[in-house]
Design an enzyme around this catalytic site. Structure first.
Site, PDB file in Angstrom:
ATOM      1  N   ARG A 223       1.944   3.749   4.432  1.00 29.68           N
ATOM      2  CA  ARG A 223       2.713   4.033   3.226  1.00 29.68           C
ATOM      3  C   ARG A 223       3.469   2.779   2.805  1.00 29.68           C
ATOM      4  O   ARG A 223       4.006   2.057   3.649  1.00 29.68           O
ATOM      5  CB  ARG A 223       3.724   5.168   3.489  1.00 29.68           C
ATOM      6  CG  ARG A 223       3.083   6.559   3.534  1.00 29.68           C
ATOM      7  CD  ARG A 223       2.546   6.961   2.159  1.00 29.68           C
ATOM      8  NE  ARG A 223       1.988   8.304   2.119  1.00 29.68           N
ATOM      9  CZ  ARG A 223       0.679   8.580   2.163  1.00 29.68           C
ATOM     10  NH1 ARG A 223      -0.212   7.612   2.307  1.00 29.68           N
ATOM     11  NH2 ARG A 223       0.263   9.831   2.063  1.00 29.68           N
ATOM     12  N   HIS A 280      -5.469   1.578  -2.084  1.00 27.67           N
ATOM     13  CA  HIS A 280      -5.316   2.827  -1.313  1.00 27.67           C
ATOM     14  C   HIS A 280      -6.689   3.448  -1.009  1.00 27.67           C
ATOM     15  O   HIS A 280      -6.946   4.617  -1.302  1.00 27.67           O
ATOM     16  CB  HIS A 280      -4.413   3.835  -2.057  1.00 27.67           C
ATOM     17  CG  HIS A 280      -3.775   4.851  -1.143  1.00 27.67           C
ATOM     18  ND1 HIS A 280      -2.445   5.212  -1.236  1.00 27.67           N
ATOM     19  CD2 HIS A 280      -4.269   5.571  -0.110  1.00 27.67           C
ATOM     20  CE1 HIS A 280      -2.161   6.115  -0.304  1.00 27.67           C
ATOM     21  NE2 HIS A 280      -3.263   6.343   0.391  1.00 27.67           N
TER      22      HIS A 280
HETATM   23  C1  GLV Z   1      -3.603   9.587   1.883  1.00 29.61           C
HETATM   24  O1  GLV Z   1      -2.867   8.677   1.677  1.00 29.61           O
HETATM   25  C2  GLV Z   1      -3.263  10.743   2.668  1.00 29.61           C
HETATM   26  O2  GLV Z   1      -2.079  10.911   2.983  1.00 29.61           O
HETATM   27  O3  GLV Z   1      -4.167  11.522   3.002  1.00 29.61           O
END
Ligand code: GLV
Length: 316
Positions: A223, A280
């Site tokens: 994160r 991401h």
């Molecule tokens: C992606 O970031 C998740 O939390 O699955």
């Protein structure tokens, strides 16, 4: 049972979930309001506050991802409705590959060779033994533990850290504040796989970065909020392509997650020569395994079986 599904490609999830749960009525958030109000369960990824507030007799929520930060921070989240989240569900293997790529990127000097290429500089660096390249993994949940095992299987000494004590085969486990300091002082690559909670926000700050050995690298498929960005930029040094490898305490950072996504155009990270940005993508959720977990969780909810639910206080 009535299950409302909300995620990108919701129709695909709806159809696949309906196949696994023939006893259920499964629909997406584009169903009429009356049907949405009757949902017993939500299976959702980043729903709006309005959608969360619609069902009148909600019995449970399945978070269609591993991180529950977005859900727990959603002002529309109803109180006292149990939440389950995806645990690994095939994500860990993909994240493990991302992390292995990141470690090798630095251990085999691909970052230096790219800088050399820009100046047509042909010279080879001695390879540092894997045994002399300790890797730290912060976060030993379902994903962190699997990633730590994959890195250890590659031959790197692995140090893992969690808030409370854990013991994992082949991993040197540390915990608590002292354990974090112990780990930071000795790792050449640091991997972040912690959840976003009030306790982990900016865990990688100026102090933490200063404890890493000179020339360490950072890999964050977790994160964005785990890192104090100003401190990171400071540790990375000048935002210009240096002639050599001097001028920075932190050798480089491979970053997949950011406090704001997409990463804003004006972020200095985009153009920093020691930063590698990915959008991401480290751990997309493989549909099949995730759906098996969702179906299993919904059946357990219906049968009032004990479930491994999210602790909203802890934040994971
Ligand atoms: C992606 O970031 C998740 O939390 O699955």
């Amino acid at each position: 049972m009535k299950v409302l599904v909300h995620i990108d490609d919701a129709e695909q999830w709806r159809d696949a979930l309906a196949e696994r749960l023939p006893e259920a009525e499964v629909f997406t958030s584009s169903a009429p309001a009356g049907q949405r109000r009757e949902a017993d369960y939500l299976a959702v990824w980043k729903p709006s506050a309005e959608l969360l507030g619609e069902p009148e007799r909600l019995k449970g929520i399945v978070n269609l991802g591993a991180g529950v930060d977005a859900l727990l921070n959603n002002p529309g989240l109803p109180k006292n409705v149990p939440i389950v989240k995806l645990r690994d569900a095939g994500m860990a293997e993909l994240i493990g590959d991302y992390v292995r790529y990141g470690i090798l990127h630095f251990q085999r000097d691909f970052d230096r060779y790219r800088r050399q290429q820009a100046r047509r500089d042909w010279h080879e660096h001695a390879v540092v033994d894997k045994a002399d390249w300790p890797v730290g993994v912060l976060g030993l949940g379902a994903i962190g533990a699997r990633v730590a095992a994959m890195v250890a299987a590659d031959g790197f000494p692995v140090h893992g850290w969690s808030r409370s004590p854990k013991s994992l085969d082949g991993i040197t486990c540390h915990h608590g504040d002292e354990g974090l300091d112990e780990l930071l002082g000795q790792v050449r690559s640091l991997v972040l796989l912690l959840p976003d909670t009030s306790a982990t926000r900016h865990i990688i700050d100026e102090d933490a970065l200063a404890q890493l050995p000179e020339g360490a690298s950072l890999i964050n498929p977790g994160r964005g909020t785990l890192i104090d960005e100003a401190a990171l930029l400071d540790a990375l040094g000048p935002d210009r392509e240096g002639e050599g490898d001097t001028g920075s305490r932190l050798r480089g950072a491979l970053l997949d997650a950011f406090p704001q996504e997409p990463l804003p155009d004006e972020s200095p990270l985009w153009s920093h020569p020691r930063v590698w940005i990915t959008p991401h993508m480290a751990g997309p959720t493989p549909l099949g395994e995730a759906l098996d977990q969702v179906a299993e969780a919904l059946r357990a909810f219906e049968a009032s079986e004990a479930l491994d639910t999210v602790d909203p206080e802890a934040g994971y």
